[in-house]
Design a protein around this motif. Structure first.
Motif, PDB file in Angstrom:
ATOM      1  N   THR A   1       6.434   3.168   0.592  1.00 13.86           N
ATOM      2  CA  THR A   1       7.502   2.208   0.306  1.00 13.86           C
ATOM      3  C   THR A   1       7.601   1.223   1.460  1.00 13.86           C
ATOM      4  OG1 THR A   1       8.755   3.841  -0.970  1.00 13.86           O
ATOM      5  CG2 THR A   1       9.974   1.945  -0.131  1.00 13.86           C
ATOM      6  N   TRP A   2       7.488  -0.060   1.137  1.00 13.28           N
ATOM      7  CA  TRP A   2       7.532  -1.115   2.151  1.00 13.28           C
ATOM      8  C   TRP A   2       8.978  -1.438   2.508  1.00 13.28           C
ATOM      9  CZ3 TRP A   2       7.157  -6.935   0.762  1.00 13.28           C
ATOM     10  CH2 TRP A   2       7.129  -7.724   1.919  1.00 13.28           C
ATOM     11  N   VAL A   3       9.262  -1.505   3.813  1.00 14.84           N
ATOM     12  CA  VAL A   3      10.540  -2.002   4.304  1.00 14.84           C
ATOM     13  C   VAL A   3      10.267  -3.324   5.023  1.00 14.84           C
ATOM     14  CG1 VAL A   3      12.521  -1.591   5.806  1.00 14.84           C
ATOM     15  CG2 VAL A   3      11.492   0.315   4.547  1.00 14.84           C
TER      16      VAL A   3
ATOM     17  N   LEU B   1      13.819  -5.572 -14.935  1.00 21.62           N
ATOM     18  CA  LEU B   1      13.797  -6.304 -13.669  1.00 21.62           C
ATOM     19  C   LEU B   1      14.778  -5.726 -12.652  1.00 21.62           C
ATOM     20  CD1 LEU B   1      12.849  -8.949 -12.127  1.00 21.62           C
ATOM     21  CD2 LEU B   1      14.860 -10.051 -13.121  1.00 21.62           C
ATOM     22  N   VAL B   2      15.843  -5.107 -13.113  1.00 26.60           N
ATOM     23  CA  VAL B   2      16.941  -4.669 -12.246  1.00 26.60           C
ATOM     24  C   VAL B   2      16.482  -3.534 -11.333  1.00 26.60           C
ATOM     25  CG1 VAL B   2      19.248  -3.633 -12.220  1.00 26.60           C
ATOM     26  CG2 VAL B   2      18.687  -5.427 -13.887  1.00 26.60           C
TER      27      VAL B   2
ATOM     28  N   VAL C   1       8.651   0.762  -4.493  1.00 24.69           N
ATOM     29  CA  VAL C   1       7.607   0.092  -3.715  1.00 24.69           C
ATOM     30  C   VAL C   1       8.178  -0.672  -2.529  1.00 24.69           C
ATOM     31  CG1 VAL C   1       6.089  -0.105  -5.704  1.00 24.69           C
ATOM     32  CG2 VAL C   1       7.629  -1.995  -5.150  1.00 24.69           C
ATOM     33  N   ALA C   2       9.473  -0.961  -2.563  1.00 29.83           N
ATOM     34  CA  ALA C   2      10.091  -1.694  -1.455  1.00 29.83           C
ATOM     35  C   ALA C   2      11.580  -1.397  -1.399  1.00 29.83           C
ATOM     36  CB  ALA C   2       9.861  -3.201  -1.604  1.00 29.83           C
TER      37      ALA C   2
ATOM     38  N   MET D   1      16.433  -0.939  -3.944  1.00 29.33           N
ATOM     39  CA  MET D   1      15.201  -0.212  -4.225  1.00 29.33           C
ATOM     40  C   MET D   1      14.465  -0.879  -5.396  1.00 29.33           C
ATOM     41  SD  MET D   1      16.286   3.786  -3.641  1.00 29.33           S
ATOM     42  CE  MET D   1      17.644   3.774  -4.833  1.00 29.33           C
ATOM     43  N   ILE D   2      13.303  -1.448  -5.072  1.00 33.95           N
ATOM     44  CA  ILE D   2      12.493  -2.177  -6.046  1.00 33.95           C
ATOM     45  C   ILE D   2      11.338  -1.272  -6.475  1.00 33.95           C
ATOM     46  CG2 ILE D   2      11.229  -4.298  -6.490  1.00 33.95           C
ATOM     47  CD1 ILE D   2      14.173  -4.691  -5.678  1.00 33.95           C
ATOM     48  N   THR D   3      11.121  -1.148  -7.779  1.00 35.93           N
ATOM     49  CA  THR D   3      10.099  -0.251  -8.305  1.00 35.93           C
ATOM     50  C   THR D   3       8.869  -1.022  -8.787  1.00 35.93           C
ATOM     51  OG1 THR D   3      10.948  -0.342 -10.564  1.00 35.93           O
ATOM     52  CG2 THR D   3      11.929   1.307  -9.088  1.00 35.93           C
ATOM     53  N   HIS D   4       7.783  -0.255  -9.063  1.00 27.65           N
ATOM     54  CA  HIS D   4       6.603  -0.880  -9.669  1.00 27.65           C
ATOM     55  C   HIS D   4       6.999  -1.627 -10.941  1.00 27.65           C
ATOM     56  CE1 HIS D   4       3.352   0.860  -7.247  1.00 27.65           C
ATOM     57  NE2 HIS D   4       3.966   2.031  -7.291  1.00 27.65           N
ATOM     58  N   ARG D   5       7.851  -0.999 -11.751  1.00 31.31           N
ATOM     59  CA  ARG D   5       8.240  -1.608 -13.016  1.00 31.31           C
ATOM     60  C   ARG D   5       9.021  -2.904 -12.797  1.00 31.31           C
ATOM     61  NH1 ARG D   5       8.685   0.896 -17.869  1.00 31.31           N
ATOM     62  NH2 ARG D   5       8.905   2.964 -16.939  1.00 31.31           N
TER      63      ARG D   5
END
Length: 512
Positions: free
Chosen positions: A77-79, A363-364, A154-155, A170-174
């Motif tokens: 997970t990118w920060v 997107l959320v 992912v981030a 928290m941003i996911t692959h989806r």
């Protein structure tokens, strides 16, 4: 889709083509891809795998983006960390987001030494522009492709902290795949045409993610250290840039660049503006200078960068630059989400009725990292409550009135700073401004404007107040105008309204 799959599409299309350029450094797709695979293999061998938090601390640099690709390949997970942030803020984010590894640029070594002396979860720090080769050893340049799920994070994106302490979205692959799909829909290129993205804003913010759709098409990403107006114009000419993102403040400065009319900027197809409201007066001027290439964008970290967009042709009506009502909109919602306006009771508003802008769809974000309370108050019944007040008009264009927390209540009337700022920005001497509520014994809050002038220009406060009274009437007009040489801004270019408001409320209970 994994996030790295977007880059890999470009890699398959054109392995020998240039993926990244900065000054005299160039990385082909094959070079960048193979290096990112070796980084992924090394991360996994050192125990940094699915869900491990890895921070990248660097100014704009191609190697920083390649490191991000590598950690995504490993399932980490990118920060994102902005090198322009104060050291204390950066260390605080690293600690709160449980980072285990920091990949950093050598220019950040003093901060890293301070970080390693602090009590955080960081196990290791690697200087990627000096020590990366030794760290990678002889690991293979093959993608390890560890198992992943669309819901994997992912981030963890800092929310910016313009109105308070930064949270981690928290941003996911989806969710990021939907954002990239939106961008690929918005930017149209005929088959075979060159695509050159200029990453002038920090890669840790919108610019980094906006580069990924370019890479998915086999285009080139040109990186700049800072978006100085003369450097921007030089880069557009030299590299024949076709697309770039700039916050409004930078566009304002670019418009004031001497000799801009003589520059060859004809390669531009998309000049995306966003991250803050843009003056319609300055937008008109930009359309006159740059032509029909301006594209408005509205998004949030929580619904990444792509809630709605105003296409270049939608800036025009019947062949002419559109009226303010069109230019002040942020366009129509993107196709892969739902956007609704809800009032305080949760009822959906009709066309033209103001309420809170809410978003639903893949997107959320998944939520805020380790902040269930904030998540529960932000995502309600499946709807992301953006905190922005606005309305949809009869043609489906979205208009943002203001942030809910920024509304000024003066004498019992709601005053939206954005509508006052719009009038102030119409004056040729005003470069930028912010309107806040200052304490007042009778009205509760007095509408107060803080103004940054165009270099070399002069105007007094009375003239600006008179302009506002003529347009807005006495209730919504500023009672006071203060001037600053430069407004305080976040590294992403957003005006820090809380810093502007704070001095007026010193010693009192401040409205946050």
């Amino acid at each position: 889709m994994r996030v790295s799959d977007f880059f890999d599409r470009g890699w398959r299309l054109a392995p020998a083509a240039t993926a990244f350029v900065m000054d005299d450094r160039r990385f082909s797709y094959a070079e960048a891809g193979e290096l990112s695979c070796r980084i992924a293999q090394t991360l996994l061998d050192h125990g940094f795998d699915r869900g491990s938090k890895v921070a990248v601390l660097s100014p704009n640099d191609p190697l920083a983006m390649i490191c991000v690709l590598g950690l995504w390949r490993a399932g980490c997970t990118w920060v994102p960390l902005n090198a322009a942030n104060p050291a204390a803020d950066t260390i605080n984010l690293i600690s709160r987001f449980d980072c285990e590894l920091v990949l950093f640029h050598s220019s950040q070594r003093p901060l890293i030494e301070e970080l390693l002396a602090a009590d955080t979860s960081v196990r290791k720090a690697v200087c990627f522009d000096e020590d990366l080769t030794a760290w990678l050893e002889d690991r293979p340049a093959t993608d390890p492709e560890p198992p992943h799920l669309p819901e994997d994070v992912v981030a963890i994106m800092p929310t910016g902290g313009t109105t308070g302490p930064s949270k981690g979205a928290m941003i996911t692959h989806r969710s990021i795949s939907v954002a990239f799909a939106h961008m690929l829909m918005a930017f149209h290129y005929p088959e075979g045409d060159p695509i050159v993205n200029l990453a002038a804003a920090p890669l840790t913010h919108t610019a980094g993610f906006l580069s990924m759709p370019t890479l998915a098409r086999g285009g080139t990403v040109v990186l700049l250290a800072k978006p100085a107006p003369d450097v921007l114009a030089d880069a557009i000419e030299q590299h024949r840039v076709t697309e770039l993102f700039l916050p409004p403040t930078v566009i304002y400065r670019l418009l004031e660049l001497p000799g801009l009319a003589e520059r060859d900027l004809s390669s531009l197809r998309y000049l995306l503006y966003g991250a803050a409201p843009m003056s319609t007066a300055k937008l008109r001027r930009a359309l006159e200078v740059f032509g029909p290439v301006l594209m408005g964008g509205y998004g949030q970290v929580e619904a990444f960068a792509s809630i709605s967009y105003l296409r270049p042709e939608e800036h025009f009506v019947d062949g002419r630059i559109g009226p303010d009502e069109r230019l002040s909109s942020v366009g129509r919602p993107f196709p892969l989400i739902k956007v609704r306006i809800f009032d305080e009771k949760g009822h959906e508003c009709g066309p033209g009725e103001a309420g809170e802008i809410c978003v639903q769809g893949d997107l959320v974000m998944a939520g805020y990292y380790r902040n269930e309370e904030a998540t529960a108050s932000t995502i309600v019944d499946g709807w992301l409550r953006t905190g922005d007040v606005g309305h949809l008009d009869h043609e489906g264009f979205l208009h943002i009135t203001d942030r809910k927390k920024d509304v000024i209540i003066s004498g019992g009337f709601n005053v939206y700073p954005a509508e006052v700022e719009k009038v102030l920005l119409s004056h040729s001497a005003v470069q930028d401004c912010a309107v806040v509520g200052a304490p007042h014994p009778d009205w509760g809050e007095a509408v107060t404007a803080v103004v940054e002038l165009v270099p070399g220009s002069t105007v007094d406060g009375d003239e600006l107040i008179a302009l506002c009274r003529a347009e807005l009437g006495p209730v919504r007009s500023p009672k006071k105008i203060d001037f600053l040489d430069t407004l305080p801004r976040s590294p992403a270019g957003k005006v820090l309204r809380r810093k502007i408001r704070a001095p007026y409320w010193t010693g009192m209970k401040q409205k946050i």
